[in-house]
Design a protein around this motif. Structure first.
Motif, PDB file in Angstrom:
ATOM      1  N   ASP A 198      -3.660 -45.792  57.924  1.00  0.00           N
ATOM      2  CA  ASP A 198      -2.420 -45.439  58.622  1.00  0.00           C
ATOM      3  C   ASP A 198      -1.179 -45.980  57.927  1.00  0.00           C
ATOM      4  OD1 ASP A 198      -3.852 -44.149  60.637  1.00  0.00           O
ATOM      5  OD2 ASP A 198      -4.042 -45.987  61.822  1.00  0.00           O
ATOM      6  N   VAL A 199      -1.338 -46.891  56.966  1.00  0.00           N
ATOM      7  CA  VAL A 199      -0.173 -47.440  56.267  1.00  0.00           C
ATOM      8  C   VAL A 199      -0.001 -46.807  54.884  1.00  0.00           C
ATOM      9  CG1 VAL A 199      -0.180 -49.631  57.474  1.00  0.00           C
ATOM     10  CG2 VAL A 199      -1.483 -49.414  55.372  1.00  0.00           C
ATOM     11  N   THR A 200      -0.720 -45.730  54.630  1.00  0.00           N
ATOM     12  CA  THR A 200      -0.548 -44.984  53.386  1.00  0.00           C
ATOM     13  C   THR A 200       0.739 -44.167  53.485  1.00  0.00           C
ATOM     14  OG1 THR A 200      -2.916 -44.840  53.006  1.00  0.00           O
ATOM     15  CG2 THR A 200      -1.557 -43.225  51.902  1.00  0.00           C
ATOM     16  N   PRO A 201       1.629 -44.245  52.486  1.00  0.00           N
ATOM     17  CA  PRO A 201       1.488 -45.001  51.251  1.00  0.00           C
ATOM     18  C   PRO A 201       2.089 -46.409  51.357  1.00  0.00           C
ATOM     19  CG  PRO A 201       3.301 -43.468  51.076  1.00  0.00           C
ATOM     20  CD  PRO A 201       2.737 -43.297  52.449  1.00  0.00           C
ATOM     21  N   ALA A 202       1.258 -47.409  51.148  1.00  0.00           N
ATOM     22  CA  ALA A 202       1.692 -48.804  51.257  1.00  0.00           C
ATOM     23  C   ALA A 202       2.757 -49.153  50.228  1.00  0.00           C
ATOM     24  CB  ALA A 202       0.493 -49.733  51.098  1.00  0.00           C
ATOM     25  N   VAL A 203       2.733 -48.463  49.079  1.00  0.00           N
ATOM     26  CA  VAL A 203       3.689 -48.766  48.024  1.00  0.00           C
ATOM     27  C   VAL A 203       5.123 -48.561  48.506  1.00  0.00           C
ATOM     28  CG1 VAL A 203       3.568 -46.441  47.034  1.00  0.00           C
ATOM     29  CG2 VAL A 203       4.258 -48.338  45.619  1.00  0.00           C
ATOM     30  N   GLY A 204       5.350 -47.521  49.316  1.00  0.00           N
ATOM     31  CA  GLY A 204       6.698 -47.282  49.834  1.00  0.00           C
ATOM     32  C   GLY A 204       7.149 -48.386  50.765  1.00  0.00           C
ATOM     33  N   ILE A 205       6.224 -48.866  51.589  1.00  0.00           N
ATOM     34  CA  ILE A 205       6.530 -49.971  52.500  1.00  0.00           C
ATOM     35  C   ILE A 205       6.868 -51.225  51.710  1.00  0.00           C
ATOM     36  CG2 ILE A 205       5.577 -51.496  54.285  1.00  0.00           C
ATOM     37  CD1 ILE A 205       3.794 -49.088  55.132  1.00  0.00           C
ATOM     38  N   ALA A 206       6.009 -51.576  50.759  1.00  0.00           N
ATOM     39  CA  ALA A 206       6.166 -52.829  50.015  1.00  0.00           C
ATOM     40  C   ALA A 206       7.409 -52.823  49.136  1.00  0.00           C
ATOM     41  CB  ALA A 206       4.925 -53.085  49.171  1.00  0.00           C
ATOM     42  N   ASN A 207       7.619 -51.739  48.381  1.00  0.00           N
ATOM     43  CA  ASN A 207       8.797 -51.668  47.513  1.00  0.00           C
ATOM     44  C   ASN A 207      10.080 -51.788  48.330  1.00  0.00           C
ATOM     45  OD1 ASN A 207       6.979 -51.214  45.466  1.00  0.00           O
ATOM     46  ND2 ASN A 207       7.656 -49.145  45.002  1.00  0.00           N
ATOM     47  N   ALA A 208      10.126 -51.060  49.451  1.00  0.00           N
ATOM     48  CA  ALA A 208      11.333 -51.070  50.287  1.00  0.00           C
ATOM     49  C   ALA A 208      11.544 -52.436  50.935  1.00  0.00           C
ATOM     50  CB  ALA A 208      11.230 -49.982  51.353  1.00  0.00           C
ATOM     51  N   TYR A 209      10.462 -53.031  51.394  1.00  0.00           N
ATOM     52  CA  TYR A 209      10.550 -54.356  52.036  1.00  0.00           C
ATOM     53  C   TYR A 209      11.122 -55.384  51.065  1.00  0.00           C
ATOM     54  CZ  TYR A 209       8.923 -58.737  54.171  1.00  0.00           C
ATOM     55  OH  TYR A 209       8.856 -60.008  54.706  1.00  0.00           O
ATOM     56  N   ASP A 210      10.564 -55.456  49.869  1.00  0.00           N
ATOM     57  CA  ASP A 210      11.060 -56.422  48.890  1.00  0.00           C
ATOM     58  C   ASP A 210      12.484 -56.093  48.462  1.00  0.00           C
ATOM     59  OD1 ASP A 210       8.748 -57.882  49.010  1.00  0.00           O
ATOM     60  OD2 ASP A 210       8.029 -57.360  47.009  1.00  0.00           O
ATOM     61  N   ALA A 211      12.783 -54.806  48.298  1.00  0.00           N
ATOM     62  CA  ALA A 211      14.126 -54.405  47.861  1.00  0.00           C
ATOM     63  C   ALA A 211      15.187 -54.793  48.887  1.00  0.00           C
ATOM     64  CB  ALA A 211      14.166 -52.897  47.611  1.00  0.00           C
ATOM     65  N   LEU A 212      14.871 -54.657  50.172  1.00  0.00           N
ATOM     66  CA  LEU A 212      15.840 -55.033  51.204  1.00  0.00           C
ATOM     67  C   LEU A 212      16.094 -56.530  51.191  1.00  0.00           C
ATOM     68  CD1 LEU A 212      16.540 -56.031  54.304  1.00  0.00           C
ATOM     69  CD2 LEU A 212      17.628 -53.951  53.450  1.00  0.00           C
ATOM     70  N   HIS A 213      15.034 -57.323  51.074  1.00  0.00           N
ATOM     71  CA  HIS A 213      15.224 -58.775  51.055  1.00  0.00           C
ATOM     72  C   HIS A 213      15.996 -59.227  49.809  1.00  0.00           C
ATOM     73  CE1 HIS A 213      13.370 -60.508  54.601  1.00  0.00           C
ATOM     74  NE2 HIS A 213      12.366 -59.642  54.502  1.00  0.00           N
ATOM     75  N   LEU A 214      15.730 -58.605  48.674  1.00  0.00           N
ATOM     76  CA  LEU A 214      16.491 -58.928  47.468  1.00  0.00           C
ATOM     77  C   LEU A 214      17.950 -58.524  47.631  1.00  0.00           C
ATOM     78  CD1 LEU A 214      13.857 -57.857  44.783  1.00  0.00           C
ATOM     79  CD2 LEU A 214      14.699 -60.184  45.145  1.00  0.00           C
ATOM     80  N   SER A 215      18.198 -57.388  48.270  1.00  0.00           N
ATOM     81  CA  SER A 215      19.573 -56.946  48.523  1.00  0.00           C
ATOM     82  C   SER A 215      20.290 -57.893  49.476  1.00  0.00           C
ATOM     83  CB  SER A 215      19.569 -55.526  49.102  1.00  0.00           C
ATOM     84  OG  SER A 215      18.991 -54.609  48.201  1.00  0.00           O
ATOM     85  N   ALA A 216      19.557 -58.388  50.482  1.00  0.00           N
ATOM     86  CA  ALA A 216      20.155 -59.341  51.425  1.00  0.00           C
ATOM     87  C   ALA A 216      20.556 -60.625  50.701  1.00  0.00           C
ATOM     88  CB  ALA A 216      19.174 -59.646  52.553  1.00  0.00           C
ATOM     89  N   LEU A 217      19.706 -61.088  49.794  1.00  0.00           N
ATOM     90  CA  LEU A 217      20.053 -62.271  49.006  1.00  0.00           C
ATOM     91  C   LEU A 217      21.299 -62.014  48.164  1.00  0.00           C
ATOM     92  CD1 LEU A 217      16.529 -63.466  47.776  1.00  0.00           C
ATOM     93  CD2 LEU A 217      17.996 -64.608  49.440  1.00  0.00           C
ATOM     94  N   ALA A 218      21.391 -60.831  47.577  1.00  0.00           N
ATOM     95  CA  ALA A 218      22.558 -60.482  46.765  1.00  0.00           C
ATOM     96  C   ALA A 218      23.824 -60.449  47.612  1.00  0.00           C
ATOM     97  CB  ALA A 218      22.335 -59.133  46.083  1.00  0.00           C
ATOM     98  N   MET A 219      23.724 -59.893  48.826  1.00  0.00           N
ATOM     99  CA  MET A 219      24.896 -59.837  49.708  1.00  0.00           C
ATOM    100  C   MET A 219      25.324 -61.230  50.162  1.00  0.00           C
ATOM    101  SD  MET A 219      24.465 -56.368  52.029  1.00  0.00           S
ATOM    102  CE  MET A 219      22.689 -56.294  52.184  1.00  0.00           C
TER     103      MET A 219
END
Length: 395
Positions: free
Chosen positions: A315-336
């Motif tokens: 049910d979590v397919t595609p996991a890659v979209g979840i993981a990439n987006a999750y990490d990208a948001l946290h990295l963006s939050a750090l940048a902000m």
């Protein structure tokens, strides 16, 4: 005396009005300071690749909830505004313009399709708004030649994927006569160059290169030419629907040739469209949920089950979209946070200032610099295949 009294009264009235104005303005300015920071998403939210957009939204939303629960960005909450690009570059660019110019998003996230992201890149650089790719892998999305580059990525990169695909085909299938079947768009072109460069480094050469269109329902003529060339492995680059047509055409031909693929099949209902043989396609990913995983992965999976009625790993397919987006948001939050504002240039420089982040995919150490806008490298890929709707690691 009357004149002096009138001047004194007037000063009292003016002073009273000024004080009242300050009292009225204070709550407004306070409220303004606490307005949420908008982040935008342009992705395929409908059609054959809708699962990719759904996965990205889930990853972004979970990360946003975590950031907000921890106090937001210097006291301001994050909120997501998304638009459907329908996998169409023109519609994607219009959506990006709306989100940046009308909605005033501080950062913009991109979706599955490289042609859509490539259409947005010049505009994002022009208006100096950070654009973060979380799926599209076209090499020149981040390596776009702009003197002032605002495009970042937490995703695969075709230049690295080409090497990974060739290495896998040599190790797994001992290929001597590889061939390519590529979607006829900028993403296919990007991978053609990457694969040819990698094959050259291994003293190999493609015995055939064939292109096909997104709406083609029969790829037998192209595949027949590749079969006649003696191909012993096919490198495939296409998203869900066209990839499924390749597999069905091979089935009609009765040609049982190994397929080593980019991650396009992971973006939607691939095995449903391709049939049982879809499970034989081996493709790269940057992350999968599996039986044995990190504490953070277990935490994210628990949140997916609680918030999105996820019951099994399929049910979590595609996991890659979840993981990439999750990490990208946290990295963006750090940048902000490092930027201390929503100014695009300050946020861009904030990405460069990130020292370390313990993410879902990996621990990022100095993930970005002025000369490198890609957080994931050639060692961050795994090979997978579908088993009963679930993406399973092969190694």
């Amino acid at each position: 005396m009357k004149c002096a009294y009138r001047h004194w009264s007037r000063r009292l009235v003016v002073a009273g009005l000024s004080a009242a104005s300050l009292l009225l303005a204070a709550p407004f300015n306070l409220a303004q300071a606490q307005e949420p920071i908008k982040v935008g998403l342009v992705a395929a939210l409908s059609g054959q690749s809708a699962k990719s957009g759904e996965a990205i939204i889930r990853g972004l939303s979970i990360a946003i909830s975590e950031v907000n629960a921890a106090g937001g960005i210097n006291g301001r909450k994050l909120t997501l505004v998304s638009r459907d690009d329908e996998s169409n570059p023109g519609k994607g660019l219009l959506a990006a313009r709306e989100l940046i110019q009308r909605e005033k998003v501080a950062v913009l996230f991109g979706g599955l399709d490289s042609p859509v992201s490539l259409a947005i890149v010049p505009f994002a650089n022009q208006v100096k708004t950070p654009f973060i790719g979380v799926w599209a892998a076209g090499t020149n999305i981040t390596r776009n030649g702009a003197k002032d580059n605002y495009v970042f990525r937490v995703s695969a990169v075709d230049a690295f994927v080409g090497e990974a695909l060739v290495n896998y085909a040599i190790k797994k299938h001992h290929t001597k006569k590889p061939a390519m079947i590529l979607i006829n768009n900028p993403w296919g072109e990007s991978n053609e160059h990457a694969l040819q460069d990698s094959l050259k480094r291994h003293n190999l050469k493609a015995v055939g290169i064939e292109k096909f269109e997104t709406n083609d329902v029969d790829v037998v003529p192209q595949l027949t030419r590749l079969k006649q060339s003696g191909a012993d492995v096919l490198f495939m680059v296409a998203n869900v629907a066209p990839s499924s047509q390749v597999v069905k055409s091979l089935e009609r031909m009765g040609w049982d040739v190994p397929i080593v693929s980019h991650w396009g099949p992971a973006g939607g209902r691939f095995t449903e469209l391709a049939g049982p043989r879809g499970e034989s396609v081996h493709f790269i990913q940057t992350f999968t949920f599996s039986e044995k995983q990190s504490a953070k992965a277990n935490d994210i999976l628990a949140k997916l089950k609680a918030d999105y009625s996820v019951k099994t790993l399929a049910d979590v397919t595609p996991a890659v979209g979840i993981a990439n987006a999750y990490d990208a948001l946290h990295l963006s939050a750090l940048a902000m946070k490092k930027a201390g504002s929503t100014d695009g240039t300050a946020i861009r420089n904030g990405f460069y200032a990130i020292d370390k982040y313990d993410g879902l995919i990996k621990t990022y150490v100095k993930p970005f610099s002025p000369s490198n806008h890609d957080a994931l490298g050639p060692n961050d890929y795994i090979f997978t295949h579908f088993v009963k709707g679930e993406i399973i690691p092969l190694e």
